[in-house]
Write an enzyme that holds these catalytic residues in place. Structure first.
Site, short mmCIF file in Angstrom:
data_model
loop_
_atom_site.label_atom_id
_atom_site.label_comp_id
_atom_site.label_asym_id
_atom_site.label_seq_id
_atom_site.Cartn_x
_atom_site.Cartn_y
_atom_site.Cartn_z
N LYS A 120 0.83 -1.20 0.00
CA LYS A 120 0.00 0.00 0.00
C LYS A 120 0.86 1.26 0.00
O LYS A 120 0.61 2.19 -0.77
CB LYS A 120 -0.94 0.01 1.20
CG LYS A 120 -1.91 1.19 1.21
CD LYS A 120 -2.96 1.05 2.30
CE LYS A 120 -2.38 1.31 3.66
NZ LYS A 120 -3.41 1.36 4.73
N ASP A 138 -6.97 1.41 0.81
CA ASP A 138 -7.07 1.50 2.26
C ASP A 138 -8.50 1.17 2.67
O ASP A 138 -9.29 0.69 1.85
CB ASP A 138 -6.66 2.90 2.74
CG ASP A 138 -7.66 3.97 2.31
OD1 ASP A 138 -8.53 3.70 1.45
OD2 ASP A 138 -7.57 5.10 2.82
#
Length: 211
Positions: A120, A138
């Site tokens: 991420k 997210d």
């Protein structure tokens, strides 16, 4: 959801916010990398308060290493998990100097090899610092993708892979920012603001709210 509807969703999000960007404050790829590492399980507001003190003093790998562990912690101690984050940041700074001439690499594999940097974080840096069409999923993007049925998936990686396939090419670079901001301020977790949503009529969420 068909591709025509997906195209219209991003057309409207773009019309509402033509130049989306991260809410983390930064002035270089290195500052962004550090801010994103700090943002894990923390708010952007909290990170910005800490980096507003840190970056004027130390905003290069060399300068942060000069601070040392205790010195770095004194700037980031208001952020959750600051002990482990400080340790990872110092290791990352050493790796950047020893392996990348002090520069943040524009390469996923190299980024993910840095301490404290996962997929991420690498996606955020590649997208925001270097303009790559990556999407860092997210909790906000995961929720929006599933709730609207834009790109449903049972895992974060499944949603990322689906978004990578279905987001129209013209919108891929900014899709990450549109979706995260939409999830943060409109398609909120507890009570989404469906009445204020520019894509409400395109959304397949069954439990839409009204004021």
């Amino acid at each position: 959801m068909n591709q025509t509807k997906r195209e219209e969703i991003f057309r409207r999000l773009q019309a509402a916010n033509p130049a989306p960007t991260t809410e983390l404050n930064y002035n270089s790829p290195f500052e962004l990398l550090i801010a994103v590492i700090l943002s894990a399980q923390a708010t952007d507001v909290g990170v910005n308060k800490a980096t507003a003190r840190l970056f004027p003093v130390a905003n290069t790998p060399e300068a942060i290493l000069t601070l040392g562990e205790d010195g770095l912690k004194s700037y980031i101690k208001t952020i959750g998990l600051y002990n482990s984050k400080a340790n990872n940041i110092l290791k990352t700074c050493r790796a950047l100097i020893e392996q990348h001439d002090g520069e943040v690499p524009r390469d996923r594999k190299a980024l993910e090899a840095l301490p404290g940097v996962g997929r991420k974080t690498a996606n955020v840096v590649l997208n925001t610092a270097f303009g790559e069409p990556t999407i860092a999923v997210d909790t906000h993007i995961y929720r929006v993708s599933n709730r609207t049925r834009l790109a449903p998936g049972k895992t974060v990686r499944a949603v990322e892979d689906k978004l990578t396939r279905v987001v129209p090419k013209a919108y891929q670079r900014d899709a990450h920012h549109w979706l995260i901001l939409h999830g943060r301020y409109v398609c909120r977790a507890r009570k989404p603001l469906c009445d204020a949503c520019v894509i409400e009529d395109l959304c397949d969420y069954l439990s839409k709210t009204s004021s």
